[in-house]
Design a protein around this motif. Structure first.
Motif, PDB file in Angstrom:
ATOM      1  N   ARG A   1       0.835  -1.218   0.000  1.00  0.00           N
ATOM      2  CA  ARG A   1       0.000   0.000   0.000  1.00  0.00           C
ATOM      3  C   ARG A   1       0.861   1.256   0.000  1.00  0.00           C
ATOM      4  O   ARG A   1       0.434   2.307  -0.483  1.00  0.00           O
ATOM      5  CB  ARG A   1      -0.937   0.003   1.209  1.00  0.00           C
ATOM      6  CG  ARG A   1      -2.135  -0.909   1.055  1.00  0.00           C
ATOM      7  CD  ARG A   1      -3.195  -0.633   2.100  1.00  0.00           C
ATOM      8  NE  ARG A   1      -2.749  -0.819   3.459  1.00  0.00           N
ATOM      9  CZ  ARG A   1      -2.817  -1.967   4.148  1.00  0.00           C
ATOM     10  NH1 ARG A   1      -3.342  -3.038   3.579  1.00  0.00           N
ATOM     11  NH2 ARG A   1      -2.380  -2.037   5.375  1.00  0.00           N
ATOM     12  N   ARG A   2       2.061   1.162   0.506  1.00  0.00           N
ATOM     13  CA  ARG A   2       2.982   2.302   0.540  1.00  0.00           C
ATOM     14  C   ARG A   2       3.861   2.358  -0.706  1.00  0.00           C
ATOM     15  O   ARG A   2       4.813   3.118  -0.770  1.00  0.00           O
ATOM     16  CB  ARG A   2       3.856   2.229   1.775  1.00  0.00           C
ATOM     17  CG  ARG A   2       3.069   2.403   3.046  1.00  0.00           C
ATOM     18  CD  ARG A   2       3.944   2.292   4.237  1.00  0.00           C
ATOM     19  NE  ARG A   2       3.139   2.439   5.442  1.00  0.00           N
ATOM     20  CZ  ARG A   2       3.639   2.433   6.640  1.00  0.00           C
ATOM     21  NH1 ARG A   2       4.941   2.287   6.809  1.00  0.00           N
ATOM     22  NH2 ARG A   2       2.864   2.555   7.679  1.00  0.00           N
ATOM     23  N   GLY A   3       3.566   1.508  -1.674  1.00  0.00           N
ATOM     24  CA  GLY A   3       4.305   1.526  -2.923  1.00  0.00           C
ATOM     25  C   GLY A   3       5.543   0.642  -2.948  1.00  0.00           C
ATOM     26  O   GLY A   3       6.299   0.652  -3.911  1.00  0.00           O
ATOM     27  N   MET A   4       5.752  -0.115  -1.906  1.00  0.00           N
ATOM     28  CA  MET A   4       6.908  -1.008  -1.850  1.00  0.00           C
ATOM     29  C   MET A   4       6.498  -2.380  -2.355  1.00  0.00           C
ATOM     30  O   MET A   4       5.350  -2.770  -2.242  1.00  0.00           O
ATOM     31  CB  MET A   4       7.433  -1.115  -0.420  1.00  0.00           C
ATOM     32  CG  MET A   4       7.891   0.193   0.147  1.00  0.00           C
ATOM     33  SD  MET A   4       8.296  -0.013   1.889  1.00  0.00           S
ATOM     34  CE  MET A   4       8.024   1.637   2.486  1.00  0.00           C
ATOM     35  N   LYS A   5       7.454  -3.100  -2.919  1.00  0.00           N
ATOM     36  CA  LYS A   5       7.159  -4.431  -3.453  1.00  0.00           C
ATOM     37  C   LYS A   5       8.053  -5.460  -2.762  1.00  0.00           C
ATOM     38  O   LYS A   5       9.145  -5.763  -3.219  1.00  0.00           O
ATOM     39  CB  LYS A   5       7.386  -4.454  -4.960  1.00  0.00           C
ATOM     40  CG  LYS A   5       7.002  -5.765  -5.588  1.00  0.00           C
ATOM     41  CD  LYS A   5       7.282  -5.756  -7.068  1.00  0.00           C
ATOM     42  CE  LYS A   5       6.971  -7.135  -7.624  1.00  0.00           C
ATOM     43  NZ  LYS A   5       7.466  -7.292  -8.969  1.00  0.00           N
ATOM     44  N   PRO A   6       7.580  -6.006  -1.643  1.00  0.00           N
ATOM     45  CA  PRO A   6       8.400  -7.007  -0.951  1.00  0.00           C
ATOM     46  C   PRO A   6       8.504  -8.291  -1.760  1.00  0.00           C
ATOM     47  O   PRO A   6       7.531  -8.746  -2.358  1.00  0.00           O
ATOM     48  CB  PRO A   6       7.651  -7.250   0.361  1.00  0.00           C
ATOM     49  CG  PRO A   6       6.270  -6.769   0.132  1.00  0.00           C
ATOM     50  CD  PRO A   6       6.323  -5.753  -0.970  1.00  0.00           C
ATOM     51  N   SER A   7       9.705  -8.854  -1.817  1.00  0.00           N
ATOM     52  CA  SER A   7       9.896 -10.103  -2.558  1.00  0.00           C
ATOM     53  C   SER A   7      10.062 -11.294  -1.611  1.00  0.00           C
ATOM     54  O   SER A   7       9.831 -12.426  -1.995  1.00  0.00           O
ATOM     55  CB  SER A   7      11.098 -10.006  -3.490  1.00  0.00           C
ATOM     56  OG  SER A   7      12.257  -9.717  -2.749  1.00  0.00           O
ATOM     57  N   GLU A   8      10.485 -11.024  -0.408  1.00  0.00           N
ATOM     58  CA  GLU A   8      10.604 -12.089   0.590  1.00  0.00           C
ATOM     59  C   GLU A   8      10.634 -11.451   1.959  1.00  0.00           C
ATOM     60  O   GLU A   8      10.890 -10.258   2.105  1.00  0.00           O
ATOM     61  CB  GLU A   8      11.851 -12.942   0.375  1.00  0.00           C
ATOM     62  CG  GLU A   8      13.148 -12.209   0.605  1.00  0.00           C
ATOM     63  CD  GLU A   8      14.353 -13.107   0.421  1.00  0.00           C
ATOM     64  OE1 GLU A   8      14.773 -13.751   1.401  1.00  0.00           O
ATOM     65  OE2 GLU A   8      14.866 -13.164  -0.706  1.00  0.00           O
TER      66      GLU A   8
END
Length: 136
Positions: A115-122
């Motif tokens: 939602r904050r624009g971050m893209k967690p991968s792991e």
């Protein structure tokens, strides 16, 4: 398992995989080597075991984990291998017990980051403290 991940089935690979499969904690290269030597009459050398550990890691069958002491440890890859307890005294790394609530918290955190624009991968979680063996 080795074949399915594109690896050659050698005596050393089978031995190292068996050692990692039998352990609940991550092992150093030296611990894997010593256990392989005890379990087999074949003469395993440092380089062979290190290369097998490297191949298993590259194939996704094992994880290389760095302890806070700077020593690499290896464990069989599973869903829990990114959720660890590290003993501050002996630096033993163990998977945390499976916990549905913990998984839910990690998923909520991941959604919050997206939602904050971050893209967690792991995600990885490491809890440090003192293991039962070192407390006694």
């Amino acid at each position: 398992m080795l074949h399915a991940h594109g690896l050659r089935v050698t005596r050393a690979a089978v031995s190292v995989l068996a050692v990692l499969s039998a352990q609940s904690a991550a092992l150093t290269h030296e611990e894997v080597l010593a256990t392989c030597r005890l379990a087999s009459e074949a003469g395993f050398d440092r380089v062979t075991v290190y290369r097998v550990l490297d191949r298993l890691t590259q194939a996704g069958l094992a994880d290389r984990l760095m302890g806070s002491d700077g020593v690499a440890r290896f464990m069989l890859h599973d869903a829990q291998s990114s959720q660890l307890f590290e003993c501050e005294a002996c630096h033993r790394l163990q998977s945390l017990p499976e916990d549905a609530e913990l998984q839910a918290v990690l998923e909520r955190l991941s959604r919050s980051l997206r939602r904050r624009g971050m893209k967690p991968s792991e995600s990885a979680l490491r809890i440090r403290g003192t293991c039962a063996d070192c407390r006694h």
